[in-house]
Motif scaffolding. Structure first.
Motif, PDB file in Angstrom:
ATOM      1  N   LEU A  86      26.471  45.693  20.143  1.00  0.00           N
ATOM      2  CA  LEU A  86      26.290  46.525  18.952  1.00  0.00           C
ATOM      3  C   LEU A  86      25.731  45.723  17.782  1.00  0.00           C
ATOM      4  N   ALA A  87      25.959  44.410  17.793  1.00  0.00           N
ATOM      5  CA  ALA A  87      25.549  43.568  16.661  1.00  0.00           C
ATOM      6  C   ALA A  87      24.155  42.977  16.813  1.00  0.00           C
ATOM      7  N   SER A  88      23.685  42.817  18.045  1.00  0.00           N
ATOM      8  CA  SER A  88      22.409  42.133  18.252  1.00  0.00           C
ATOM      9  C   SER A  88      21.582  42.791  19.342  1.00  0.00           C
ATOM     10  N   PRO A  89      20.294  43.038  19.093  1.00  0.00           N
ATOM     11  CA  PRO A  89      19.439  43.623  20.135  1.00  0.00           C
ATOM     12  C   PRO A  89      19.180  42.670  21.285  1.00  0.00           C
ATOM     13  N   ASP A  90      19.505  41.385  21.108  1.00  0.00           N
ATOM     14  CA  ASP A  90      19.294  40.406  22.168  1.00  0.00           C
ATOM     15  C   ASP A  90      20.460  40.322  23.142  1.00  0.00           C
ATOM     16  N   ALA A  91      21.571  40.947  22.793  1.00  0.00           N
ATOM     17  CA  ALA A  91      22.757  40.888  23.652  1.00  0.00           C
ATOM     18  C   ALA A  91      22.587  41.815  24.855  1.00  0.00           C
TER      19      ALA A  91
ATOM     20  N   THR B 178      13.167  54.034  21.097  1.00  0.00           N
ATOM     21  CA  THR B 178      12.434  52.800  20.841  1.00  0.00           C
ATOM     22  C   THR B 178      11.013  53.096  20.381  1.00  0.00           C
ATOM     23  N   LEU B 179      10.342  54.052  21.016  1.00  0.00           N
ATOM     24  CA  LEU B 179       8.994  54.422  20.592  1.00  0.00           C
ATOM     25  C   LEU B 179       8.999  54.934  19.152  1.00  0.00           C
ATOM     26  N   VAL B 180       9.979  55.738  18.817  1.00  0.00           N
ATOM     27  CA  VAL B 180      10.083  56.249  17.446  1.00  0.00           C
ATOM     28  C   VAL B 180      10.384  55.104  16.480  1.00  0.00           C
ATOM     29  N   ARG B 181      11.308  54.243  16.856  1.00  0.00           N
ATOM     30  CA  ARG B 181      11.659  53.115  15.981  1.00  0.00           C
ATOM     31  C   ARG B 181      10.465  52.219  15.708  1.00  0.00           C
ATOM     32  N   LEU B 182       9.725  51.894  16.748  1.00  0.00           N
ATOM     33  CA  LEU B 182       8.565  51.031  16.566  1.00  0.00           C
ATOM     34  C   LEU B 182       7.500  51.705  15.712  1.00  0.00           C
ATOM     35  N   ALA B 183       7.311  52.997  15.906  1.00  0.00           N
ATOM     36  CA  ALA B 183       6.320  53.720  15.108  1.00  0.00           C
ATOM     37  C   ALA B 183       6.686  53.733  13.632  1.00  0.00           C
TER      38      ALA B 183
ATOM     39  N   PRO C  74      14.334  48.895  11.850  1.00  0.00           N
ATOM     40  CA  PRO C  74      15.027  47.773  12.499  1.00  0.00           C
ATOM     41  C   PRO C  74      15.702  48.224  13.784  1.00  0.00           C
ATOM     42  N   PRO C  75      16.091  47.271  14.642  1.00  0.00           N
ATOM     43  CA  PRO C  75      16.718  47.625  15.918  1.00  0.00           C
ATOM     44  C   PRO C  75      17.959  48.502  15.786  1.00  0.00           C
ATOM     45  N   GLU C  76      18.709  48.307  14.711  1.00  0.00           N
ATOM     46  CA  GLU C  76      19.935  49.101  14.571  1.00  0.00           C
ATOM     47  C   GLU C  76      19.641  50.589  14.370  1.00  0.00           C
ATOM     48  N   ALA C  77      18.391  50.939  14.128  1.00  0.00           N
ATOM     49  CA  ALA C  77      18.038  52.356  13.988  1.00  0.00           C
ATOM     50  C   ALA C  77      18.273  53.122  15.282  1.00  0.00           C
ATOM     51  N   LEU C  78      18.324  52.407  16.407  1.00  0.00           N
ATOM     52  CA  LEU C  78      18.593  53.076  17.681  1.00  0.00           C
ATOM     53  C   LEU C  78      19.928  53.809  17.657  1.00  0.00           C
TER      54      LEU C  78
END
Length: 443
Positions: free
Chosen positions: A349-354, A397-402, A406-410
């Protein structure tokens, strides 16, 4: 044979923002400046303006002597490496400009050299003059003018090391994080008309760059009002529009269990099949879908098959659209994961790399995969509307990138089963989110 040195630069104040380029041609033997070119190109990105400077400088050299050899010196590592053939040209706004530049002189008569920014001051000065003049509402910079103190924003590729391009040509204006390039140009080379060799360097280059200007930052309309968000100049051409359909409900959906690409791969439930039929009917009424692409998982292929049959289209399966692999969490509820793997869940929950417990796929890895898939699909469906039948994480992810979120928007988007979202991708590399989580067709 005469030999010229071309020094070129371009920039924007805002990236994207008011942009311009400058270039000069010098005699390689004497160092004498033979020609100078400066042009304001409107709202564009640094990379687009830099390519404009290169194109103008080469054309100016060609006008002086079409048989000459040319040595190009620029402080844009991106342009130098791409034009030298060491890096791929992936961004849709840059590829047609690079194509035009490569046609001014035969390739064996042009060489490229990267130089530090402080060694490119003459071209930098011309670029800033062009931006000053454009912002002030003028045409060409007046002879003898000096730029204001407001310099253009340096392109992010200037300090990149050789061997690989900067992450995603990041200064080119697209909103994606860590994987920006859009593969092949969605609007094709036709979006920027190729000029005959020897075309005058001034004037036409700005027109060539119109198709690379940013979406949503246009000048006020005749009424004085700014265009609505997502507005795009007509000369960008039709966007590649990805309509994003989440698969219909499965037995795991109402229980809110993790259901990724590493689990049991459930099929649609009866409710899910009905949802797919309703979506198919809605798409048939609209009549805009021109192709259907599906994730390889059963629930998406079944949903896509129902829609495609109604539309009379075939289904193409793309592995890049699969859901994230949730590892040992597959089939569990959020509460069950918190109970069994609390530390792993908190890290996730804290990091997109986890990664999820048991070697699942991180959100960062998913984003990289989805961006590559997006690039390929946008390139393959230039100017068309294509339906992607996929999952929660790929769509978010497509919406977030567009949006450049930030990753937490997921974790801040709702995405219902069989919901429809849409993102349009323009020839300048910009994206416009058109729809998110629309379920009106299910009512």
């Amino acid at each position: 044979m005469r030999e010229f040195v071309v020094e070129a630069d371009g920039g924007s104040r805002g990236n994207p923002g008011p942009a311009g380029y400058g270039a000069l041609v010098a005699d390689a033997a004497t160092g004498e400046t033979l020609a100078e070119v400066a042009e304001y190109v409107g709202v564009a990105t640094n990379n687009v303006a830099e390519y404009g400077g290169l194109l103008a400088g080469l054309r100016a050299a060609h006008a002086l002597d079409p048989a000459a050899r040319v040595h190009v010196r620029m402080d844009s590592k991106l342009v130098v490496e791409q034009m030298s053939g060491r890096w791929k040209i992936k961004h849709p706004a840059l590829k047609p400009l690079a194509g035009q530049a490569s046609r001014v002189f035969p390739a064996d008569r042009v060489t490229y050299e990267w130089i530090p920014r402080e060694q490119n001051k003459r071209a930098d000065r011309l670029a800033n003059l062009a931006m000053d003049t454009g912002v002030a509402g003028g045409g060409a910079p007046p002879a003898g003018a000096e730029p204001s103190s407001g310099q253009h924003q340096p392109a992010s590729d200037a300090s990149s090391t050789a061997g690989e391009p900067p992450a995603g040509e990041a200064s080119a204006g697209d909103a994606s994080v860590g994987a920006l390039p859009l593969g092949e140009p969605p609007a094709g080379e036709a979006s920027v008309g190729a000029l005959p060799v020897g075309e005058p360097p001034a004037g036409r280059a700005a027109a060539d760059l119109r198709a690379a200007r940013t979406v949503g930052t246009a000048a006020p309309t005749a009424t004085g009002a700014l265009p609505a968000a997502g507005w795009a100049p007509a000369d960008l051409g039709a966007p590649a529009t990805l309509v994003l359909l989440r698969h219909g409900e499965t037995p795991l959906t109402p229980q809110k269990r993790f259901s990724g690409s590493g689990g049991s791969d459930p099929s649609l439930s009866g409710i899910g099949r009905e949802q797919a039929e309703r979506a198919a009917a809605a798409f048939a009424r609209r009549g805009t879908i021109q192709a259907v692409v599906s994730s390889p998982l059963a629930r998406t292929r079944e949903t896509a098959g129902i829609v495609a049959a109604r539309l009379g289209l075939d289904v193409t399966v793309d592995d890049g659209l699969r859901e994230t692999d949730f590892g040992a969490w597959e089939g569990l509820t959020f509460a069950e994961v918190r109970e069994r793997h609390p530390e792993d869940l908190n890290a996730w929950l804290a990091s997109p790399d986890a990664e999820p417990t048991g070697g699942g796929e991180s959100f960062a890895a998913t984003a990289d995969r989805i961006a590559v898939t997006r690039d390929r699909l946008v390139a393959a469906h230039a100017g068309r509307t294509v339906l992607l039948v996929t999952h929660v994480t790929p769509i978010k992810t497509l919406v977030r990138l567009a949006l450049g979120a930030p990753p937490e928007a997921l974790f801040r988007m709702e995405l219902s089963a069989a919901s429809v979202s849409a993102v349009a991708y323009y020839a300048d590399g910009n994206a416009s989110v058109r729809l998110l989580n629309d379920t009106s067709h299910l009512r």
